[in-house]
Design an enzyme around this catalytic site. Structure first.
Site, PDB file in Angstrom:
ATOM      1  N   ASP A  99     -31.848   6.874 -11.256  1.00  0.00           N
ATOM      2  CA  ASP A  99     -30.671   6.736 -11.928  1.00  0.00           C
ATOM      3  C   ASP A  99     -30.036   5.324 -11.783  1.00  0.00           C
ATOM      4  OD1 ASP A  99     -28.754   8.657  -9.591  1.00  0.00           O
ATOM      5  OD2 ASP A  99     -29.684   6.858  -9.503  1.00  0.00           O
ATOM      6  N   HIS A 100     -30.345   4.685 -10.966  1.00  0.00           N
ATOM      7  CA  HIS A 100     -29.302   3.471 -10.572  1.00  0.00           C
ATOM      8  C   HIS A 100     -29.745   1.936 -11.149  1.00  0.00           C
ATOM      9  CE1 HIS A 100     -27.081   5.947  -7.658  1.00  0.00           C
ATOM     10  NE2 HIS A 100     -26.496   4.793  -7.174  1.00  0.00           N
ATOM     11  N   ASP A 164     -26.543   9.224  -1.099  1.00  0.00           N
ATOM     12  CA  ASP A 164     -25.285   8.502  -2.026  1.00  0.00           C
ATOM     13  C   ASP A 164     -24.061   9.191  -1.706  1.00  0.00           C
ATOM     14  OD1 ASP A 164     -25.392   6.872  -4.806  1.00  0.00           O
ATOM     15  OD2 ASP A 164     -23.571   8.448  -4.554  1.00  0.00           O
ATOM     16  N   ARG A 320     -15.818   3.540  -8.929  1.00  0.00           N
ATOM     17  CA  ARG A 320     -15.355   2.448  -8.307  1.00  0.00           C
ATOM     18  C   ARG A 320     -15.125   1.145  -9.272  1.00  0.00           C
ATOM     19  NH1 ARG A 320     -19.564   4.382  -4.131  1.00  0.00           N
ATOM     20  NH2 ARG A 320     -18.415   5.384  -2.923  1.00  0.00           N
ATOM     21  N   SER A 515     -19.523   2.802  -0.820  1.00  0.00           N
ATOM     22  CA  SER A 515     -20.976   3.311  -0.776  1.00  0.00           C
ATOM     23  C   SER A 515     -21.663   3.788   0.369  1.00  0.00           C
ATOM     24  CB  SER A 515     -21.710   2.275  -1.559  1.00  0.00           C
ATOM     25  OG  SER A 515     -23.047   2.298  -1.047  1.00  0.00           O
ATOM     26  N   ARG A 517     -24.651   2.879   0.808  1.00  0.00           N
ATOM     27  CA  ARG A 517     -25.756   1.964   1.125  1.00  0.00           C
ATOM     28  C   ARG A 517     -26.073   1.679   2.709  1.00  0.00           C
ATOM     29  NH1 ARG A 517     -22.935  -2.099  -3.257  1.00  0.00           N
ATOM     30  NH2 ARG A 517     -22.884  -0.300  -4.047  1.00  0.00           N
TER      31      ARG A 517
HETATM   32  O1  LIG Z   1     -25.334   1.604  -3.572  1.00  0.00           O
HETATM   33  C1  LIG Z   1     -25.835   2.865  -3.528  1.00  0.00           C
HETATM   34  O2  LIG Z   1     -27.128   2.662  -3.731  1.00  0.00           O
HETATM   35  C2  LIG Z   1     -25.228   3.884  -3.334  1.00  0.00           C
HETATM   36  C3  LIG Z   1     -23.763   4.181  -3.769  1.00  0.00           C
HETATM   37  C4  LIG Z   1     -23.865   3.854  -5.148  1.00  0.00           C
HETATM   38  O3  LIG Z   1     -23.835   5.193  -5.827  1.00  0.00           O
HETATM   39  C5  LIG Z   1     -22.294   3.440  -5.634  1.00  0.00           C
HETATM   40  O4  LIG Z   1     -21.708   4.277  -6.464  1.00  0.00           O
HETATM   41  O5  LIG Z   1     -21.993   2.486  -4.931  1.00  0.00           O
HETATM   42  N1  LIG Z   1     -23.063   5.136  -3.102  1.00  0.00           N
HETATM   43  O6  LIG Z   1     -21.948   5.602  -3.652  1.00  0.00           O
HETATM   44  O7  LIG Z   1     -23.434   5.558  -2.175  1.00  0.00           O
HETATM   45  S1  SF4 Z   2     -20.401   6.125  -8.227  1.00  0.00           S
HETATM   46 FE1  SF4 Z   2     -22.476   5.816  -7.598  1.00  0.00          FE
HETATM   47  S2  SF4 Z   2     -23.676   7.476  -8.200  1.00  0.00           S
HETATM   48 FE2  SF4 Z   2     -21.895   7.673  -9.414  1.00  0.00          FE
HETATM   49  S3  SF4 Z   2     -22.338   6.827 -11.432  1.00  0.00           S
HETATM   50 FE3  SF4 Z   2     -21.544   5.021 -10.246  1.00  0.00          FE
HETATM   51  S4  SF4 Z   2     -23.332   4.037  -9.064  1.00  0.00           S
HETATM   52 FE4  SF4 Z   2     -24.114   6.225  -9.966  1.00  0.00          FE
END
Ligand SMILES: O=C(O)C[C@@H]([C@@H](O)C(=O)O)[N+](=O)[O-]
Ligand code: SF4
Length: 627
Positions: A99-100, A164, A320, A515, A517
C-alpha cells in the site's frame, strides 16, 4: 463449547477466546479487582499469567500476539530480519500489505499499473518471502493495511503487532467493556471542526480562526489541492459523507475549484463506492479517484502543479503533514482535517472560507449554505469485495525461492550488527546536535526514499537530511570533527565509520515522533552511531533504537542539553554498571579543556540491556535459540 470460529475468513486458526478468558481469570484472581478493557486485552495475552510481574506503568509484559501485519515499506526490512533469524516459518498468522509504494499521478488504474512495473523486484521479493515463510500477501491495489485489517482481521480482544504506527486503528473494534481508568466527558456541541498545520499535526486551529491565523502567519490562503482518504479516513461512511457535500454543491452548479484527489482505503471500499454511485458523485465534483494506497500521504505523489520551493497550501484528511512529507517540497504548507471539511474547503479553495457559517454563491448567482454532511455507516446491501487481491500462504512454502540480487539497488541482505566490546565509550565525536522537532520523517524521510526501504546502505543516504543543526540552524550541513570540513550528515557519518570512529547524536524533545519506521533507528546504527541522547523520546522510536542495540538515553536534567557544544568529545563511562533504573554517567570534554559530567537516564530493562550487549535484539534472539 468446542464450536470453533476461525480468526478470520482467510485463516484456519481458531478465535482464541477460550485461552484468552482462562488467562484473564488467572490474572483477575491475582489482582482481585475489575479490569479495564486495556488490561483485559493485554493480560489475556500474557505468556505467563501466573508469574508475570504486573506493576502498572513499570513492568514490561511478555505477550503472545494473535497476529502480525506488515505494510510493504516496512515489511521489506521485517522479512530481511526474519530471513537472517534462520527461522523457517512464522509462528502466528501474519500478512503483508502492498500500500505504501504506489505513486499518485493520473488516477487509480494507471498509477497501479505503473507501480507494478516500477516495484516489480520488491513486490516479487515480498510475495515469495510471504509464500516461503507462511505469510498472507495482499497484492498492490488491495488497499491500505489498516482498512484491510478493519475489514478482515480486527476482532474485540485482538492483540496484533503491526509494522506501522497506525496499527491501533484496528483497536476501534475493541468492543465495550465494564471498568475504566478514567472517564473524560466531551460536550461535542461545544467542539467546532479544527484544521491542523502547517508542518505539524499539533498546530490546531478552530475553523472559525483558520483564515485569520493563516493571514497573521502569512501562510498562503489559496488552497492548491485538496486530498481525501488515508488509512484512517477512507471508510464507506467517510466517502458517503464527502459525497453528501459534493452533491449539494453540484445541485447549486458548483464543484471543487481546485484539484481534488480521492483515495479509497481498500479495494472493497473502491468497488462499493463505485457500485453505489458515490465515486461518480466525487468525480462529477471534480475528483480524481486514486489507487487504493497511501499515495500522497507518504510522499508517493508525482505532483505537477507547483515547483519545488514554491510556497503553497494543500489540505488533506491524511494523518501527517510534516515538512515535505506529501510532495518533498519544504514550502508546501500542508493542513490536515476531516474528509468532509477537506471536501467543503475544495469548493472555495481558500483557508479563509468557513463552511460552517459562510455562504457560497451558486452558478445561478444565489447564495446558499452547506447543510451538515451526512453519511451511511454501512451500505444497506452490504459491501462489494471487488477484485480478489489476496494470496494465501501455501501449506508448505519451503521450496519457494526468495531472490535478493547482490547488485540490487532496492534490496540488501542484512549483516548482524557487532556486539558491544564490553568497554566504555570514550571521547566520541558528536555527529549532530539537533535543535527542535525531529520526527522519524526528519531522520529517515519517505517520499522518493521509500524505494530504498529494503536496502539499508542506500536508504542510509537520507539520514537526518531535514533535521536542524543547532550549530548553524541549517539542514544537512555539519562539521566533520576530524577533518574540520563542512558536509552532508550521511557523508560525514560514513567518513567516521570508515575511520572506525563511533559517534553520538544529541536531540530535543519528543525525538523520533511520528512513524514506526525502524529505518530511523537502523540507519544511525548502520553508519556507526552508538548513542542517541535527547531531552525526551517518542515511545515507538525509543524502542526501535533499543532493538537495534543503540543506547537511547535522556538528560537527567533537561538543561544539560545546553552544556553540550557540537565540538565536544563525549564519553559514556562505567558501562559495566549498566543496569535497569541506574542512570549512566556522561563526560563532555570541551575544546577549551574544561569538562562537564552529566547524568543520563534510560528505560532499559534486563532483557533490553542484553540486546545492547549482543548488538541487537535479533542477535540476542539468535543467541537464545542457539543456546
Ligand atoms: O514509514 C513507514 O513505512 C511507516 C509509517 C508510515 O505509514 C507513515 O504514515 O509515516 N508509519 O506510520 O509507521
Ligand atoms: S498514515 Fe501511514 S499508513 Fe496511513 S495512509 Fe499515511 S502513509 Fe499510509
Amino acid at each position: 463449547k468446542g464450536f470453533q470460529v476461525s480468526m478470520s475468513n482467510l485463516d484456519t486458526v481458531a478465535l482464541p477466546y477460550e485461552c484468552l478468558q482462562s488467562r484473564i481469570k488467572i490474572v483477575a484472581d491475582r489482582i482481585g479487582k475489575p479490569l479495564s478493557l486495556t488490561e483485559k486485552v493485554l493480560y489475556s495475552h500474557l505468556d505467563d499469567p501466573e508469574n508475570q510481574e504486573l506493576k502498572r506503568g513499570e513492568s514490561y509484559l511478555r505477550l503472545r500476539p494473535d497476529r502480525v501485519a506488515m505494510q510493504d515499506a516496512t515489511a521489506q526490512m521485517a522479512m530481511l530480519q526474519f530471513i537472517s533469524s534462520g527461522l523457517s516459518k512464522v509462528m502466528v498468522p501474519s500478512t503483508i500489505h502492498c500500500d505504501h509504494l504506489i505513486v499518485a499521478q493520473s488516477g487509480g488504474e494507471e498509477d497501479l499499473k505503473k507501480a507494478k512495473e516500477i516495484n516489480q523486484e520488491v513486490y516479487e521479493f515480498l510475495q515469495t518471502a510471504a509464500a516461503k515463510y507462511g505469510v498472507g500477501f495482499w497484492k498492490p491495489g488491495s488497499g491500505i493495511i489498516h482498512q484491510i485489517i478493519l475489514e478482515n482481521y480486527a476482532f474485540p480482544g485482538l492483540l496484533m503487532i503491526g509494522t506501522d504506527s497506525h496499527t491501533p486503528n484496528g483497536g476501534g473494534l475493541g468492543g465495550l467493556c465494564s471498568n475504566y481508568d478514567q472517564l473524560i466527558e466531551l460536550d461535542l456541541n461545544t467542539l467546532e471542526p479544527h484544521v491542523n498545520g502547517p508542518f505539524t499535526p499539533d498546530l490546531s486551529h478552530p475553523i472559525s480562526k483558520l483564515g485569520d491565523n493563516a493571514t497573521k502567519n502569512n501562510w498562503p490562503l489559496e488552497i492548491k489541492v485538496c486530498l481525501i482518504g488515508s488509512c484512517t479516513n477512507s471508510s464507506y461512511e467517510d466517502m458517503s459523507r464527502c459525497a453528501s457535500i459534493a452533491k449539494e454543491a453540484l445541485a447549486h452548479g458548483r464543484k471543487s475549484k481546485i484539484p481534488f484527489n480521492v483515495t479509497p482505503g481498500s479495494e472493497q471500499i473502491r468497488a462499493t463506492i463505485e457500485r453505489d454511485g458515490i465515486a461518480q458523485i466525487l468525480r462529477d465534483f471534480g475528483g480524481t479517484v486514486l489507487a487504493n494506497a497511501c499515495g500522497p500521504c507518504i510522499g508517493q505523489w508525482n505532483r505537477k502543479d507547483v515547483k519545488k520551493g514554491e510556497k503553497n497550501t494543500i489540505v488533506s484528511s491524511y494523518n501527517r503533514n510534516f515538512t515535505g512529507r506529501n510532495d518533498a517540497n519544504p514550502a508546501t504548507h500542508a493542513f490536515v482535517t476531516s474528509p468532509e471539511l477537506t471536501t467543503a474547503l475544495a469548493i472555495e479553495g481558500s483557508l479563509n472560507f468557513d463552511p460552517t457559517v459562510d455562504s457560497i454563491k451558486g452558478s445561478d448567482g444565489k447564495e446558499f449554505k452547506l447543510n451538515n454532511p451526512f453519511g451511511t455507516e454501512l451500505p444497506a446491501i452490504g459491501f462489494d469485495p471487488g477484485q480478489n487481491t489476496y494470496q494465501a500462504p501455501p501449506a508448505d512454502g519451503s521450496s519457494v525461492n526468495v531472490v535478493v540480487d547482490p547488485n540490487s539497488k532496492r534490496l540488501q541482505l542484512l549483516e548482524p550488527f557487532k556486539a558491544w566490546n564490553g568497554k566504555d565509550l570514550e571521547n566520541l565525536p558528536i555527529l549532530i546536535k539537533i535543535k527542535g522537532r525531529c520526527t522519524t520523517d526528519h531522520i529517515s524521510g519517505a517520499g522518493l526514499w521509500l524505494k530504498y526501504r529494503g536496502h539499508l546502505d542506500n536508504i542510509s543516504n537520507n539520514m537526518f537530511l531535514t533535521a536542524t543543526n543547532s550549530e548553524n540552524n541549517k539542514m544537512n550541513k555539519i562539521k566533520n570533527q576530524i577533518t574540520g570540513e563542512w558536509g552532508a550528515v550521511p557523508d560525514t557519518a560514513r567518513d567516521y565509520e570508515e575511520r572506525g570512529v563511533s559517534w553520538v547524536v544529541f536531540g530535543d524533545d519528543n525525538y523520533g515522533e511520528g512513524s514506526s519506521r525502524e529505518h530511523a533507528a537502523l540507519e544511525p546504527r548502520h553508519l556507526g552511531g552508538v548513542a542517541i541522547i535527547v531531552k525526551s523520546f517518542a515511545r515507538i522510536h525509543e524502542t526501535n533504537l533499543k532493538k537495534q542495540g543503540v543506547l537511547a538515553l535522556t538528560f537527567a536534567k533537561a538543561q544539560d542539553y545546553d552544556k553540550v557544544q557540537p565540538t565536544d568529545k563525549v564519553s559514556l563511562v562505567e558501562l559495566n554498571k549498566f543496569v535497569p533504573g541506574k542512570p549512566l554517567k556522561c563526560i563532555l570534554s570541551h575544546t577549551n579543556g574544561s569538562k562537564d559530567e552529566i547524568m543520563l537516564n534510560h528505560t532499559f530493562n534486563e532483557q533490553q540491556i542484553d540486546w545492547f550487549k549482543a548488538g541487537s535484539a535479533l542477535n540476542r534472539m539468535k543467541q537464545i535459540i542457539a543456546a
